[in-house]
Motif scaffolding. Structure first.
Motif, PDB file in Angstrom:
ATOM      1  N   GLN A 140      17.635  -0.021   1.684  1.00 30.67           N
ATOM      2  CA  GLN A 140      16.457   0.034   0.666  1.00 30.67           C
ATOM      3  C   GLN A 140      15.315   0.705   0.983  1.00 30.67           C
ATOM      4  O   GLN A 140      14.775   0.201   2.135  1.00 30.67           O
ATOM      5  CB  GLN A 140      16.617  -1.109  -0.277  1.00 30.67           C
ATOM      6  CG  GLN A 140      16.002  -1.143  -1.353  1.00 30.67           C
ATOM      7  CD  GLN A 140      15.898  -2.334  -2.186  1.00 30.67           C
ATOM      8  OE1 GLN A 140      15.492  -3.323  -1.815  1.00 30.67           O
ATOM      9  NE2 GLN A 140      17.101  -2.535  -3.159  1.00 30.67           N
ATOM     10  N   PHE A 141      14.954   1.615   0.321  1.00 29.58           N
ATOM     11  CA  PHE A 141      13.516   2.234   0.493  1.00 29.58           C
ATOM     12  C   PHE A 141      12.550   2.166  -0.523  1.00 29.58           C
ATOM     13  O   PHE A 141      12.891   2.049  -1.594  1.00 29.58           O
ATOM     14  CB  PHE A 141      13.574   3.591   0.982  1.00 29.58           C
ATOM     15  CG  PHE A 141      14.452   4.060   2.065  1.00 29.58           C
ATOM     16  CD1 PHE A 141      13.967   4.160   3.286  1.00 29.58           C
ATOM     17  CD2 PHE A 141      15.847   4.064   2.070  1.00 29.58           C
ATOM     18  CE1 PHE A 141      14.587   4.417   4.329  1.00 29.58           C
ATOM     19  CE2 PHE A 141      16.778   4.256   2.874  1.00 29.58           C
ATOM     20  CZ  PHE A 141      16.140   4.352   4.112  1.00 29.58           C
ATOM     21  N   ILE A 142      11.148   1.902  -0.208  1.00 30.64           N
ATOM     22  CA  ILE A 142      10.000   2.078  -1.225  1.00 30.64           C
ATOM     23  C   ILE A 142       9.610   3.339  -1.190  1.00 30.64           C
ATOM     24  O   ILE A 142       9.050   3.808   0.271  1.00 30.64           O
ATOM     25  CB  ILE A 142       8.893   0.908  -1.017  1.00 30.64           C
ATOM     26  CG1 ILE A 142       9.666  -0.339  -0.770  1.00 30.64           C
ATOM     27  CG2 ILE A 142       7.855   1.106  -1.741  1.00 30.64           C
ATOM     28  CD1 ILE A 142       9.735  -1.078  -2.375  1.00 30.64           C
ATOM     29  N   ILE A 143       9.183   4.164  -2.118  1.00 28.81           N
ATOM     30  CA  ILE A 143       8.662   5.533  -2.354  1.00 28.81           C
ATOM     31  C   ILE A 143       7.468   5.465  -2.985  1.00 28.81           C
ATOM     32  O   ILE A 143       7.345   4.868  -3.895  1.00 28.81           O
ATOM     33  CB  ILE A 143       9.739   6.453  -2.616  1.00 28.81           C
ATOM     34  CG1 ILE A 143      11.087   6.247  -2.322  1.00 28.81           C
ATOM     35  CG2 ILE A 143       9.183   7.819  -2.714  1.00 28.81           C
ATOM     36  CD1 ILE A 143      12.072   6.853  -3.146  1.00 28.81           C
ATOM     37  N   GLU A 144       6.416   5.877  -2.243  1.00 29.29           N
ATOM     38  CA  GLU A 144       5.210   6.027  -2.749  1.00 29.29           C
ATOM     39  C   GLU A 144       5.018   7.409  -3.421  1.00 29.29           C
ATOM     40  O   GLU A 144       5.043   8.403  -2.299  1.00 29.29           O
ATOM     41  CB  GLU A 144       3.888   5.577  -1.838  1.00 29.29           C
ATOM     42  CG  GLU A 144       2.601   5.559  -2.646  1.00 29.29           C
ATOM     43  CD  GLU A 144       1.675   5.144  -1.738  1.00 29.29           C
ATOM     44  OE1 GLU A 144       0.522   5.931  -1.450  1.00 29.29           O
ATOM     45  OE2 GLU A 144       1.661   4.077  -1.053  1.00 29.29           O
ATOM     46  N   ARG A 145       4.820   7.670  -4.492  1.00 26.27           N
ATOM     47  CA  ARG A 145       4.463   9.083  -4.938  1.00 26.27           C
ATOM     48  C   ARG A 145       3.262   9.207  -5.718  1.00 26.27           C
ATOM     49  O   ARG A 145       2.844   8.489  -6.681  1.00 26.27           O
ATOM     50  CB  ARG A 145       5.581   9.217  -5.942  1.00 26.27           C
ATOM     51  CG  ARG A 145       7.201   9.067  -5.736  1.00 26.27           C
ATOM     52  CD  ARG A 145       8.010   9.720  -6.737  1.00 26.27           C
ATOM     53  NE  ARG A 145       9.316   9.202  -6.706  1.00 26.27           N
ATOM     54  CZ  ARG A 145      10.079   9.816  -5.780  1.00 26.27           C
ATOM     55  NH1 ARG A 145       9.871  10.903  -4.951  1.00 26.27           N
ATOM     56  NH2 ARG A 145      11.476   9.223  -5.533  1.00 26.27           N
ATOM     57  N   ASN A 146       2.365  10.117  -5.189  1.00 22.57           N
ATOM     58  CA  ASN A 146       1.018  10.423  -5.779  1.00 22.57           C
ATOM     59  C   ASN A 146       1.243  11.287  -6.897  1.00 22.57           C
ATOM     60  O   ASN A 146       1.680  12.443  -6.759  1.00 22.57           O
ATOM     61  CB  ASN A 146       0.044  10.945  -4.838  1.00 22.57           C
ATOM     62  CG  ASN A 146      -0.347   9.946  -3.553  1.00 22.57           C
ATOM     63  OD1 ASN A 146      -0.933   9.045  -4.032  1.00 22.57           O
ATOM     64  ND2 ASN A 146      -0.011  10.252  -2.729  1.00 22.57           N
ATOM     65  N   VAL A 147       0.927  10.749  -8.242  1.00 27.76           N
ATOM     66  CA  VAL A 147       1.273  11.629  -9.369  1.00 27.76           C
ATOM     67  C   VAL A 147      -0.077  11.500 -10.264  1.00 27.76           C
ATOM     68  O   VAL A 147      -0.367  10.343 -11.054  1.00 27.76           O
ATOM     69  CB  VAL A 147       2.376  11.149 -10.239  1.00 27.76           C
ATOM     70  CG1 VAL A 147       2.481  11.784 -11.475  1.00 27.76           C
ATOM     71  CG2 VAL A 147       3.553  11.405  -9.358  1.00 27.76           C
ATOM     72  N   PRO A 148      -1.270  12.409 -10.013  1.00 34.61           N
ATOM     73  CA  PRO A 148      -2.488  12.224 -10.625  1.00 34.61           C
ATOM     74  C   PRO A 148      -2.129  11.867 -12.258  1.00 34.61           C
ATOM     75  O   PRO A 148      -1.170  12.848 -12.704  1.00 34.61           O
ATOM     76  CB  PRO A 148      -3.342  13.307 -10.359  1.00 34.61           C
ATOM     77  CG  PRO A 148      -2.724  13.869  -9.193  1.00 34.61           C
ATOM     78  CD  PRO A 148      -1.337  13.370  -9.183  1.00 34.61           C
ATOM     79  N   GLY A 149      -2.785  10.787 -12.783  1.00 32.38           N
ATOM     80  CA  GLY A 149      -2.667  10.715 -14.154  1.00 32.38           C
ATOM     81  C   GLY A 149      -1.294   9.920 -14.671  1.00 32.38           C
ATOM     82  O   GLY A 149      -0.786  10.029 -15.873  1.00 32.38           O
ATOM     83  N   ALA A 150      -0.492   9.499 -13.639  1.00 35.21           N
ATOM     84  CA  ALA A 150       0.762   8.919 -13.870  1.00 35.21           C
ATOM     85  C   ALA A 150       0.646   7.784 -14.988  1.00 35.21           C
ATOM     86  O   ALA A 150       1.795   7.752 -15.958  1.00 35.21           O
ATOM     87  CB  ALA A 150       1.217   8.160 -12.577  1.00 35.21           C
ATOM     88  N   SER A 151      -0.220   6.928 -14.995  1.00 35.94           N
ATOM     89  CA  SER A 151      -0.384   5.918 -15.981  1.00 35.94           C
ATOM     90  C   SER A 151      -0.634   6.410 -17.394  1.00 35.94           C
ATOM     91  O   SER A 151      -0.515   5.586 -18.383  1.00 35.94           O
ATOM     92  CB  SER A 151      -1.456   4.902 -15.562  1.00 35.94           C
ATOM     93  OG  SER A 151      -2.788   5.347 -15.526  1.00 35.94           O
ATOM     94  N   GLN A 152      -1.024   7.819 -17.627  1.00 34.80           N
ATOM     95  CA  GLN A 152      -1.136   8.301 -18.794  1.00 34.80           C
ATOM     96  C   GLN A 152       0.177   9.089 -19.457  1.00 34.80           C
ATOM     97  O   GLN A 152      -0.022   9.531 -20.363  1.00 34.80           O
ATOM     98  CB  GLN A 152      -2.227   9.270 -18.984  1.00 34.80           C
ATOM     99  CG  GLN A 152      -3.566   8.633 -19.086  1.00 34.80           C
ATOM    100  CD  GLN A 152      -4.029   7.750 -18.056  1.00 34.80           C
ATOM    101  OE1 GLN A 152      -4.119   8.271 -16.979  1.00 34.80           O
ATOM    102  NE2 GLN A 152      -4.790   6.453 -18.500  1.00 34.80           N
ATOM    103  N   ALA A 180      16.217   8.032   5.282  1.00 35.29           N
ATOM    104  CA  ALA A 180      15.227   8.329   4.617  1.00 35.29           C
ATOM    105  C   ALA A 180      15.231   9.946   4.413  1.00 35.29           C
ATOM    106  O   ALA A 180      14.709  10.428   3.515  1.00 35.29           O
ATOM    107  CB  ALA A 180      13.937   8.073   5.380  1.00 35.29           C
ATOM    108  N   ASP A 181      16.123  10.468   5.134  1.00 36.86           N
ATOM    109  CA  ASP A 181      16.040  11.972   4.982  1.00 36.86           C
ATOM    110  C   ASP A 181      16.802  12.318   3.660  1.00 36.86           C
ATOM    111  O   ASP A 181      16.661  13.291   2.882  1.00 36.86           O
ATOM    112  CB  ASP A 181      17.209  12.635   6.222  1.00 36.86           C
ATOM    113  CG  ASP A 181      16.608  12.750   7.510  1.00 36.86           C
ATOM    114  OD1 ASP A 181      15.286  12.747   7.445  1.00 36.86           O
ATOM    115  OD2 ASP A 181      17.208  12.745   8.500  1.00 36.86           O
ATOM    116  N   VAL A 182      17.840  11.372   3.243  1.00 37.16           N
ATOM    117  CA  VAL A 182      18.356  11.464   1.738  1.00 37.16           C
ATOM    118  C   VAL A 182      17.302  11.223   0.574  1.00 37.16           C
ATOM    119  O   VAL A 182      17.483  12.133  -0.222  1.00 37.16           O
ATOM    120  CB  VAL A 182      19.593  10.820   1.824  1.00 37.16           C
ATOM    121  CG1 VAL A 182      20.418  10.740   0.344  1.00 37.16           C
ATOM    122  CG2 VAL A 182      20.709  11.179   2.886  1.00 37.16           C
ATOM    123  N   ILE A 183      16.345  10.584   0.910  1.00 43.12           N
ATOM    124  CA  ILE A 183      15.258  10.087   0.143  1.00 43.12           C
ATOM    125  C   ILE A 183      14.466  11.194  -0.172  1.00 43.12           C
ATOM    126  O   ILE A 183      14.368  11.880  -1.126  1.00 43.12           O
ATOM    127  CB  ILE A 183      14.513   9.073   0.369  1.00 43.12           C
ATOM    128  CG1 ILE A 183      15.391   7.777   0.510  1.00 43.12           C
ATOM    129  CG2 ILE A 183      13.367   8.738  -0.466  1.00 43.12           C
ATOM    130  CD1 ILE A 183      16.002   7.096  -0.575  1.00 43.12           C
TER     131      ILE A 183
END
Length: 92
Positions: A3-15, A60-63
């Motif tokens: 299992q992996f946690i992925i952090e994705r930076n997406v400006p404005g994600a909450s909008q 992680a390579d598959v992620i």
């Protein structure tokens, strides 16, 4: 699978609106279906300018492959090594 946690930076994600989130979800599911490898998207959280995703895969390579094929950022991929919660305190 790991299992992996992925952090994705997406400006404005909450909008992002419901339709945009649905489109992102559909794209992710389509990429998972086309990977041809064991893969499971567990859940994602939208918070501020980030998405925090929990996915299961053999490596992680598959992620990163999923992210690349879907056009999603994968700024930080970390393997989950343990899970804790309130019930963990009861084990002592």
């Amino acid at each position: 699978m790991k299992q992996f946690i992925i952090e994705r930076n997406v400006p404005g994600a909450s909008q992002l609106n419901a339709e945009q989130l649905r489109d992102i979800s559909a794209k992710s599911c389509a990429v998972v279906a086309g990977l041809g490898k064991p893969y499971n998207w567990v859940v994602s959280y939208v918070a501020g300018d980030k998405l925090y995703c929990v996915h299961e895969a053999e490596s992680a390579d598959v992620i990163y492959e999923h992210a690349r094929d879907g056009g999603f950022p994968a700024d930080l991929v970390t393997e989950v090594t343990a899970r804790i919660g309130p019930q963990t305190a009861e084990l002592a």
